[in-house]
Write a protein that holds these residues in place. Sequence first.
Motif, PDB file in Angstrom:
ATOM      1  N   ASP A 182       0.852  -1.196   0.000  1.00 49.49           N
ATOM      2  CA  ASP A 182       0.000   0.000   0.000  1.00 49.49           C
ATOM      3  C   ASP A 182       0.882   1.239   0.000  1.00 49.49           C
ATOM      4  N   GLU A 183       1.026   1.863  -1.179  1.00 51.60           N
ATOM      5  CA  GLU A 183       1.860   3.052  -1.299  1.00 51.60           C
ATOM      6  C   GLU A 183       1.220   4.281  -0.664  1.00 51.60           C
ATOM      7  N   LEU A 184      -0.074   4.216  -0.364  1.00 46.79           N
ATOM      8  CA  LEU A 184      -0.776   5.376   0.193  1.00 46.79           C
ATOM      9  C   LEU A 184      -1.209   5.120   1.634  1.00 46.79           C
ATOM     10  N   ALA A 185      -0.541   4.206   2.316  1.00 43.26           N
ATOM     11  CA  ALA A 185      -0.914   3.883   3.697  1.00 43.26           C
ATOM     12  C   ALA A 185      -0.788   5.107   4.591  1.00 43.26           C
ATOM     13  N   VAL A 186       0.259   5.914   4.374  1.00 41.72           N
ATOM     14  CA  VAL A 186       0.443   7.091   5.214  1.00 41.72           C
ATOM     15  C   VAL A 186      -0.698   8.084   4.991  1.00 41.72           C
TER      16      VAL A 186
END
Length: 445
Positions: A121-125
């Motif tokens: 998940d590249e957009l977890a942050v």
Amino acid sequence: MPVPVPRQRAIPAAESGQAQTAPPGGGPLAPQPPQKDNTVDKANRKAGHGTGGAQLTLLLIEDDPGGSAIVPELTDSSGKPIRVRTARNLTEAARLLTDDVHCILLDLALPAPGRSAAPDDELAVLRHVLELAPRHAVLALTASGDAERGAEAVRVGAQDYLFRDELDGRLLSRAIRYAVERKRSDTAERRLAEGKLRAQENRRLERGLLPTPLLDGSSLRFAARYRPGRSRALLGGDFYDAVRTPDGTVHAMIGDVCGHGPDEAALGVELRIAWRALTLAGLCGDELLNTLQQVLEHERADEEIFATLCTVDIAPDGRRAGLCLAGHPSPLVITPGRPAKLLPYENNGPALGLLPGARWPRMQVELGPEWSLMLYTDGLIEGRAGDGRDGERLGQDGMLDMVRRQLSEGLRGEDLLRAAVNEARDLNGGELTDDVAVVLLDREP
């Protein structure tokens, strides 16, 4: 998407959470602990200022704000400087995320919390920040040329995305203002949609609570008109119902709980359902009303709440009926060749909930081979029939004259009920303030 422009100088560190000082003898700047807001900032927060007239505040979440000059000098549309706070990580961001922060600028390269981040998940942050700050506008900061990741960030919930090394003070300031207003618009639109959904659910609920008469096998025609006194409501304190029992008797009733709020509407539904169950169980007359009074006494929120009720049970041959009145206006009967009149009301008993151990005599009424029986609540007759507040009430006599005239004009069934309610409203000079329910039963030879 922002237009690529050369990077500008860094914002002065005094406005960031990372004030920087030069060590003796020169050398690189060393990051210092976050500084507290000044007195003006505290005053603005205490006054609760929004974006109109007060400084915009940006929270920058970036993994190395002290070592990279990524945020240019910013001003709002009136030329006031935009305050910038900086956070190295999400823990520090949560501490700095106060009510006076209007927008978050998030570096998508920032590591996400270990437990909440899926490996791919590249957009977890970003998801974590959106969960942490659901009411704040968010701008995503991504690598130059990585438009796909930026667009995905917008789909996930960010208001816009910017390229990390192509920031410009004017466009970034505009992007912040746009993100704040878009978030505000999205929030208002979401609340409006939620309000509409709640209203639709309430309307479906109220509509489902209105009765469906059980008259299969009966030759009688049934019509009803209902208008609650509450604005934009479908259900009030008035209630009605009609059922046919296995012996062929048709039972009908109409009632009115004092008041016309949601509590009264709920109590009216309870009484209607109880009446139907008791009627189908074989209760009638005084025994039925006594049991309903017990239901009312157990379910009402206040001992002063009472309900009026009118019940009729029409014999299988349709020529006669039993009538019970509990503090309720007497029905109106229409027969061919005769003027409409009220049924007898001399034996009217008290309203339900007023007198423990009360009795309600059942009167026998001859109807004949052809007739119409109109049951109504006092909302129909208590409106004004003259000009102004001092005008006389319509009353039962006025209602009789009105219905007789409408009958002479050929109105019958639902058309008659619609005309009666509308004319009562017009005579009142506007909407009737009380709930109104009218039921009409017709028998033709």
